[in-house]
Scaffold this motif. Structure first.
Motif, PDB file in Angstrom:
ATOM      1  N   TRP A 100      19.272  26.903 -14.413  1.00  0.00           N
ATOM      2  CA  TRP A 100      19.140  27.368 -15.796  1.00  0.00           C
ATOM      3  C   TRP A 100      19.128  26.244 -16.832  1.00  0.00           C
ATOM      4  O   TRP A 100      18.305  26.274 -17.774  1.00  0.00           O
ATOM      5  CB  TRP A 100      20.220  28.411 -16.107  1.00  0.00           C
ATOM      6  N   GLU A 157      19.689  28.885  -7.175  1.00  0.00           N
ATOM      7  CA  GLU A 157      18.904  29.192  -8.385  1.00  0.00           C
ATOM      8  C   GLU A 157      19.771  29.235  -9.639  1.00  0.00           C
ATOM      9  O   GLU A 157      19.272  29.030 -10.750  1.00  0.00           O
ATOM     10  CB  GLU A 157      18.166  30.516  -8.213  1.00  0.00           C
ATOM     11  N   TYR A 194      20.903  21.591  -7.561  1.00  0.00           N
ATOM     12  CA  TYR A 194      20.014  22.515  -6.845  1.00  0.00           C
ATOM     13  C   TYR A 194      19.673  21.967  -5.459  1.00  0.00           C
ATOM     14  O   TYR A 194      19.690  22.697  -4.468  1.00  0.00           O
ATOM     15  CB  TYR A 194      18.738  22.735  -7.654  1.00  0.00           C
ATOM     16  N   TRP A 218      13.003  28.818  -9.513  1.00  0.00           N
ATOM     17  CA  TRP A 218      13.907  29.947  -9.733  1.00  0.00           C
ATOM     18  C   TRP A 218      13.305  31.227  -9.156  1.00  0.00           C
ATOM     19  O   TRP A 218      14.016  32.069  -8.603  1.00  0.00           O
ATOM     20  CB  TRP A 218      14.162  30.090 -11.234  1.00  0.00           C
TER      21      TRP A 218
END
Length: 456
Positions: free
Chosen positions: A331, A327, A381, A443
């Motif tokens: 961002w 996670e 990710y 997220w």
């Protein structure tokens, strides 16, 4: 062991940096080749007597070739190693570049461009694996953005040179392929003489073979020697790719996001003619130079990578080899997600000759930055979430991404001329708006989704 010198992650930083620089050079020239002929559309179609829409096949078939080849190159590189895969496919790529440059007919150019794409698929599919081979998760947050910049900026830089080459009375449109050959040949030679093998399971297999020869003890054997054959790996990759897209929400959503990014990148090769050349009366050279705004956006975003790396190190408390929470990688995409549709709406609705061209270029800059942030976030990710299965997950996304982008390249010119710049970019912006909450949702729900996934 953790300190085994045979492990590429324990090689000196200079050696690893040099290796990634060579891989980056290979990636740049082969990504460049995809868009190098884009500015030749008008003159090539006139000279060879076909429509401008048909000329778009030159780019589309290149992308279809990458999609088709991406299914095979992962299993090949895991069977014979990264180095032979890079070298053999790049050598064949150079041969087809010469073929495309010399082909007297449109049909011949199409065949050569398709097989150029198949050959390029090796470098474009496994370059991220080379980073994973040599860098642990925290350092990857510094190294991967640099390689990602090459992947997405090269197709946006190529039209700048291509536009001026086509416009030059002394060179002409065929010199786009010759120029590709001139910059690609040194990359192949550097890889041939200086790029080592970095796939650890294969290196351990070589170590086991050396120990068997030295001691005569047949018990020295590696896991790689006992693992699946190429045929089994290929079968696994082909059957698993649809399962990933069908059962993994992360792959479906982020895969669509990456597909949208590539659709935009390659439809702009035709779309900029309507956005800039027809609106502002630019020459082919100046129109190609407008792609510099997208490249500048990606470059600016890349310069933020050291700050993100420092933040990642603090989050992992400076522990060597520490895993990174997937996670944390999201961002940049969470911030950039809303900016992508904003940039498209902005570019679409300021497209008027009464509005300064710099306003449109500002939208392109924002698109470049947002696109790059989403690209890097999504890749990292997926790699952190799926571990050993990430290669299969990414190959499935690569296949879909290039196949859809190739199809949209053919639709781009009719779409821009049919419904206009305003509504084309509004439509694409609405798709970006729908996908924008995806990184934020992952997220929040990422850990829960991974617990339910058999592959994460």
């Amino acid at each position: 062991g953790d300190d085994d010198p045979i492990d590429p992650r324990n090689w000196s930083l200079l050696r690893r940096g040099t290796n990634i620089a060579i891989v980056g050079y290979l990636t740049f020239v082969q990504s460049w080749a995809g868009a190098a002929e884009s500015m030749a559309n008008s003159k090539a179609s006139e000279e060879q007597g076909h429509s401008r829409v048909a000329e778009n096949l030159i780019v589309a078939l290149y992308l279809f070739g990458i999609g088709a080849g991406s299914v095979f190159v992962g299993p090949i590189s895991e069977t014979v190693g990264r180095n032979p895969t890079y070298l053999v496919f790049t050598f064949c790529f150079l041969c087809f570049v010469v073929g495309a440059a010399l082909a007297p007919s449109f049909d011949g150019r199409l065949v050569c461009r398709f097989f150029m794409g198949v050959c390029v698929s090796a470098t474009l599919t496994i370059n991220g694996s080379s980073v994973g081979d040599q860098f642990r998760p925290v350092k990857r947050s510094l190294v991967f953005p640099a390689l990602a910049w090459i992947n997405v900026a090269a197709p946006m830089i190529a039209p700048i040179a291509s536009g001026w080459t086509v416009e030059s009375p002394r060179l002409g449109w065929r010199w786009n392929e010759w120029f590709t050959l001139i910059i690609s040949a040194p990359a192949f030679l550097l890889a041939l003489f200086f790029l080592p093998e970095s796939y650890l399971p294969l290196l351990l297999d070589w170590k086991a073979q050396g120990l068997r020869r030295a001691t005569g003890d047949r018990r020295y054997v590696s896991e790689h020697a006992q693992s699946a054959t190429f045929k089994e790996r290929l079968k696994h990759g082909i059957t698993m790719a649809p399962r990933f897209f069908g059962t993994e929400p992360v792959i479906a959503v982020l895969g669509l996001y990456l597909t949208l990014i590539y659709v935009l990148m390659f439809t702009f090769l035709s779309g900029f003619e309507y956005i800039f050349e027809k609106t502002y009366g630019l020459s082919t050279g100046l129109m190609g130079s407008c792609f510099g705004a997208i490249a500048a956006g990606t470059t600016t975003c890349t310069l933020l990578a050291p700050g993100f790396y420092s933040w990642t190190r603090r989050k992992t408390e400076h522990v060597k080899g520490a895993p990174v929470a997937p996670e944390l990688r999201l961002w940049p995409a969470i911030v950039a997600g809303p900016l992508l549709p904003v940039s498209l709406f902005w570019l679409g609705w300021v497209n008027d000759s009464s509005i300064s061209i710099w306003c449109s270029l500002g939208a392109c800059f924002l698109y470049g930055a947002a696109m790059f942030a989403i690209y890097v976030s999504s890749y990292e990710y997926i790699i952190d979430s799926y571990g050993e299965n990430s290669a299969t997950a990414l190959s499935s996304i690569t296949f879909v991404r290039y196949m859809v982008a190739g199809g949209m390249v053919m639709a781009a010119r009719p779409m821009y001329s049919g419904i206009g710049v305003h509504w084309t970019l509004t439509l694409l912006g609405c798709i970006g708006l729908i996908l924008a909450p995806g990184p934020l949702i992952f997220w929040k729900l990422g850990p829960k989704l991974r617990r339910k996934s058999p592959f994460a």
